[in-house]
Write a protein that holds these residues in place. Structure first.
Motif, mmCIF file in Angstrom:
data_model
loop_
_atom_site.group_PDB
_atom_site.id
_atom_site.type_symbol
_atom_site.label_atom_id
_atom_site.label_comp_id
_atom_site.label_asym_id
_atom_site.label_seq_id
_atom_site.Cartn_x
_atom_site.Cartn_y
_atom_site.Cartn_z
ATOM 1 N N PHE A 177 102.853 -41.693 77.387
ATOM 2 C CA PHE A 177 102.263 -43.010 77.615
ATOM 3 C C PHE A 177 101.135 -43.284 76.630
ATOM 4 N N ASP A 178 100.293 -42.289 76.383
ATOM 5 C CA ASP A 178 99.169 -42.519 75.474
ATOM 6 C C ASP A 178 99.644 -42.951 74.098
ATOM 7 N N PHE A 245 102.023 -46.164 87.696
ATOM 8 C CA PHE A 245 102.765 -47.430 87.730
ATOM 9 C C PHE A 245 101.925 -48.533 87.098
ATOM 10 N N LYS A 246 100.665 -48.616 87.496
ATOM 11 C CA LYS A 246 99.769 -49.643 86.971
ATOM 12 C C LYS A 246 99.620 -49.516 85.452
ATOM 13 N N ASN A 247 99.577 -48.283 84.946
ATOM 14 C CA ASN A 247 99.463 -48.072 83.497
ATOM 15 C C ASN A 247 100.523 -48.856 82.738
ATOM 16 N N ILE A 248 101.783 -48.613 83.082
ATOM 17 C CA ILE A 248 102.866 -49.222 82.315
ATOM 18 C C ILE A 248 103.033 -50.699 82.652
ATOM 19 N N PHE A 249 102.807 -51.072 83.918
ATOM 20 C CA PHE A 249 102.929 -52.478 84.305
ATOM 21 C C PHE A 249 101.892 -53.321 83.566
ATOM 22 N N ASP A 250 100.674 -52.827 83.484
ATOM 23 C CA ASP A 250 99.633 -53.537 82.733
ATOM 24 C C ASP A 250 99.996 -53.627 81.254
ATOM 25 N N LEU A 251 100.573 -52.549 80.719
ATOM 26 C CA LEU A 251 100.956 -52.569 79.306
ATOM 27 C C LEU A 251 102.000 -53.655 79.062
ATOM 28 N N VAL A 306 119.818 -51.021 68.614
ATOM 29 C CA VAL A 306 119.476 -51.056 70.037
ATOM 30 C C VAL A 306 119.410 -49.642 70.577
ATOM 31 N N LYS A 307 118.218 -49.240 71.031
ATOM 32 C CA LYS A 307 117.981 -47.860 71.479
ATOM 33 C C LYS A 307 117.216 -47.863 72.806
ATOM 34 N N PHE A 308 117.228 -46.681 73.454
ATOM 35 C CA PHE A 308 116.477 -46.474 74.689
ATOM 36 C C PHE A 308 115.284 -45.550 74.456
ATOM 37 N N LEU A 309 114.186 -45.853 75.144
ATOM 38 C CA LEU A 309 113.017 -44.989 75.221
ATOM 39 C C LEU A 309 112.729 -44.756 76.706
ATOM 40 N N PRO A 310 112.389 -43.534 77.119
ATOM 41 C CA PRO A 310 112.010 -43.331 78.515
ATOM 42 C C PRO A 310 110.797 -44.176 78.893
ATOM 43 N N ILE A 311 110.658 -44.457 80.166
ATOM 44 C CA ILE A 311 109.506 -45.221 80.661
ATOM 45 C C ILE A 311 108.370 -44.231 80.906
ATOM 46 N N TYR A 312 107.465 -44.145 79.975
ATOM 47 C CA TYR A 312 106.336 -43.225 80.102
ATOM 48 C C TYR A 312 105.201 -43.888 80.881
ATOM 49 N N THR A 313 104.588 -43.113 81.775
ATOM 50 C CA THR A 313 103.533 -43.667 82.633
ATOM 51 C C THR A 313 102.262 -42.835 82.635
ATOM 52 N N GLY A 314 102.239 -41.712 81.902
ATOM 53 C CA GLY A 314 101.043 -40.876 81.852
ATOM 54 C C GLY A 314 101.076 -39.676 82.766
ATOM 55 N N ALA A 422 103.541 -59.946 91.803
ATOM 56 C CA ALA A 422 103.397 -61.277 91.204
ATOM 57 C C ALA A 422 101.974 -61.806 91.393
ATOM 58 N N GLN A 423 101.412 -61.546 92.561
ATOM 59 C CA GLN A 423 100.034 -61.984 92.801
ATOM 60 C C GLN A 423 99.050 -61.187 91.945
ATOM 61 N N TYR A 424 99.322 -59.896 91.789
ATOM 62 C CA TYR A 424 98.471 -59.066 90.934
ATOM 63 C C TYR A 424 98.506 -59.580 89.489
ATOM 64 N N ALA A 425 99.687 -59.953 89.022
ATOM 65 C CA ALA A 425 99.834 -60.414 87.639
ATOM 66 C C ALA A 425 99.006 -61.663 87.357
ATOM 67 N N THR A 426 98.839 -62.497 88.356
ATOM 68 C CA THR A 426 98.068 -63.732 88.177
ATOM 69 C C THR A 426 96.597 -63.571 88.543
ATOM 70 N N GLY A 427 96.200 -62.374 88.992
ATOM 71 C CA GLY A 427 94.812 -62.130 89.360
ATOM 72 C C GLY A 427 94.481 -62.491 90.795
ATOM 73 N N ALA A 428 95.501 -62.828 91.591
ATOM 74 C CA ALA A 428 95.264 -63.242 92.971
ATOM 75 C C ALA A 428 95.179 -62.073 93.943
ATOM 76 N N MET A 429 95.513 -60.852 93.492
ATOM 77 C CA MET A 429 95.449 -59.667 94.348
ATOM 78 C C MET A 429 94.947 -58.494 93.520
ATOM 79 N N GLN A 430 94.054 -57.705 94.101
ATOM 80 C CA GLN A 430 93.550 -56.517 93.433
ATOM 81 C C GLN A 430 94.547 -55.367 93.574
ATOM 82 N N TRP A 431 94.499 -54.418 92.633
ATOM 83 C CA TRP A 431 95.475 -53.337 92.647
ATOM 84 C C TRP A 431 95.377 -52.483 93.906
#
Length: 448
Positions: A177-178, A245-251, A306-314, A422-431
């Protein structure tokens, strides 16, 4: 499939995970008529994936021409399969062939699932542990193995690697992830030089379009928590890997073609089109997404790029992580259908996976990696993402991320989690509130 797929140990890999499908029939006496035998029988298949509807319609037409058996295919709209199935099974002309998506799906539909242990197709299953079983019975047969991860455009990546100060020289260096974060954020800062609107295609959070996050991405923290506890299911989770989860979702959100606040209006189709048109370098999706790339008018992405990379999360040790491969696709036969319709439906799926014409559809049109011994060497999908799945599954230096989302409590749980995202993405809910919802709703749903 005893050739190339068995050679890479498919059965050993796919035994770790499970998957989803759909069904349909057109009998005049219907599948809900208490099992009356109407002679020859017919098939009503309720299909799961809208993107494959045209192919299934052609399969039905060819099968009727070859055998004389009527096959009706109805495809549920995206995100509405369970709702559609509930409506259809209540009708006199109910689906005879439908989908369950794993052990949880079986529990919801066990009243309607016929025992398939004596069918020819089950006999051809490479790894019997993949099937949905209960006691001595077999109630769901997996029909495809799939994989998902981060799809990337090699041509755009090569353009980035050639820039002064690039954070990596090749994709081989991007194995954590880093490292992914460093590359992605640098690419986002240089998006004008790369000719893209953002590194990641838009995060699709429109209602009914969030499954890539609330199901597939959420599988990663669940996989690791299960692995820590040496289990395949848990009644209560701590969401130990929620920060990962938050790491990659935020990215995804912060390095996208659109601002996070706009993601609530985006669909999967929007996201895949952005990637196909070269507006984004990466997109999270599965090998089924190749058609959504190749069929976009004006597509600029060539198969070799077109290639695949694993979903790295840290997570510690993720340098050895592969993509997520498994299945949530299981054929089930309606036990309440007439005997004739049940037989017709069993004959239909057997034809699909044993006849030359049926296998041609499975491999070349639907693009399925089929888990049956009827497929010889070379009878595998030729599309680039399917080939990438096979490449990762054959890499014994990497561990497979199994599809544990088939154990998620319910569709309601996933929908509530998606709404929170969806609410987190718009800032309407804290993590922290998102994490609490995940933990509490998981426990409540599992408790029944």
């Amino acid at each position: 499939m005893q050739g190339s797929i068995r050679a890479i140990g498919l059965s050993a890999v796919i035994a770790l995970s499970l998957g989803a499908l759909a069904g349909c029939s057109g009998s005049d006496t219907g599948a809900g008529d208490g099992g009356k035998d109407d002679g020859k029988g017919s098939v009503y298949y309720l299909s799961f994936k809208p993107e494959s509807d045209a192919i299934w319609q052609q399969v039905a037409k060819d099968y009727k021409e070859e055998t004389g058996t009527e096959v009706k295919v109805v495809t549920a709209a995206s995100g509405t399969y369970e709702q559609t199935l509930k409506s259809e099974v209540a009708k006199s002309d109910a689906p005879t062939l439908f989908q369950i998506n794993g052990p949880v799906g079986y529990q919801a539909w066990k009243e309607y699932t016929a025992d398939l242990k004596d069918t020819e197709l089950y006999g051809h299953l490479l790894d019997k542990t993949m099937a949905i079983t209960d006691g001595d019975g077999v109630y769901g047969i997996p029909y495809v193995v799939e994989g998902y991860g981060i799809i990337y455009n090699q041509a755009i990546m090569d353009k980035y690697f050639a820039l002064d100060g690039a954070k990596a020289a090749t994709m081989d260096e991007v194995n954590s992830f880093d490292k992914l974060k460093a590359v992605v954020e640098d690419m986002q800062a240089k998006k004008a030089d790369l000719g893209i609107d953002g590194v990641f295609a838009s995060t699709s959070l429109a209602p009914g379009e969030e499954w890539r996050w609330g199901t597939h991405l959420a599988n990663l923290p669940v996989f690791y928590e299960y692995r820590d506890n040496k289990v395949t299911d848990m009644d209560k989770l701590t969401f130990k890997y929620s920060d990962n989860f938050k790491n990659i979702f935020d990215l995804y959100l912060k390095n996208s073609t659109v601002e996070p606040a706009l993601s609530g209006a985006k669909t999967v189709t929007d996201s895949m089109a952005e990637f196909a048109l070269g507006k984004a370098a990466m997109v999270q999706n599965g090998n089924w997404g190749w058609g959504q790339i190749a069929d976009v008018e004006g597509n600029t992405v060539t198969p070799e790029n077109v290639k695949f990379l694993p979903i790295y999360t840290g997570v510690d040790g993720e340098e050895k992580q592969g993509i997520a491969s498994g299945t949530e696709n299981f054929f089930a036969i309606n036990a309440k259908a007439s005997e004739a319709d049940q037989k017709a439906s069993i004959d239909f799926i057997n034809w699909l996976y044993t006849s030359d014409k049926g296998k041609g559809y499975v491999t070349n049109e639907l693009g399925f990696i089929a888990p049956f011994d009827t497929f010889a060497e070379g009878e595998t999908p030729k599309d680039p993402l399917a080939q990438e799945v096979l490449r990762y599954m054959g890499n014994k230096d990497l561990y497979n991320v199994t599809w544990n989302f088939t154990t998620f409590p319910s569709q309601t749980f996933k929908e509530e989690f998606n709404q929170a995202l969806a609410q987190y993405a718009t800032g309407a809910m804290q993590w922290d509130a998102v994490k609490t919802l995940f933990v509490d709703e998981w426990a409540a749903e599992k408790a029944g």
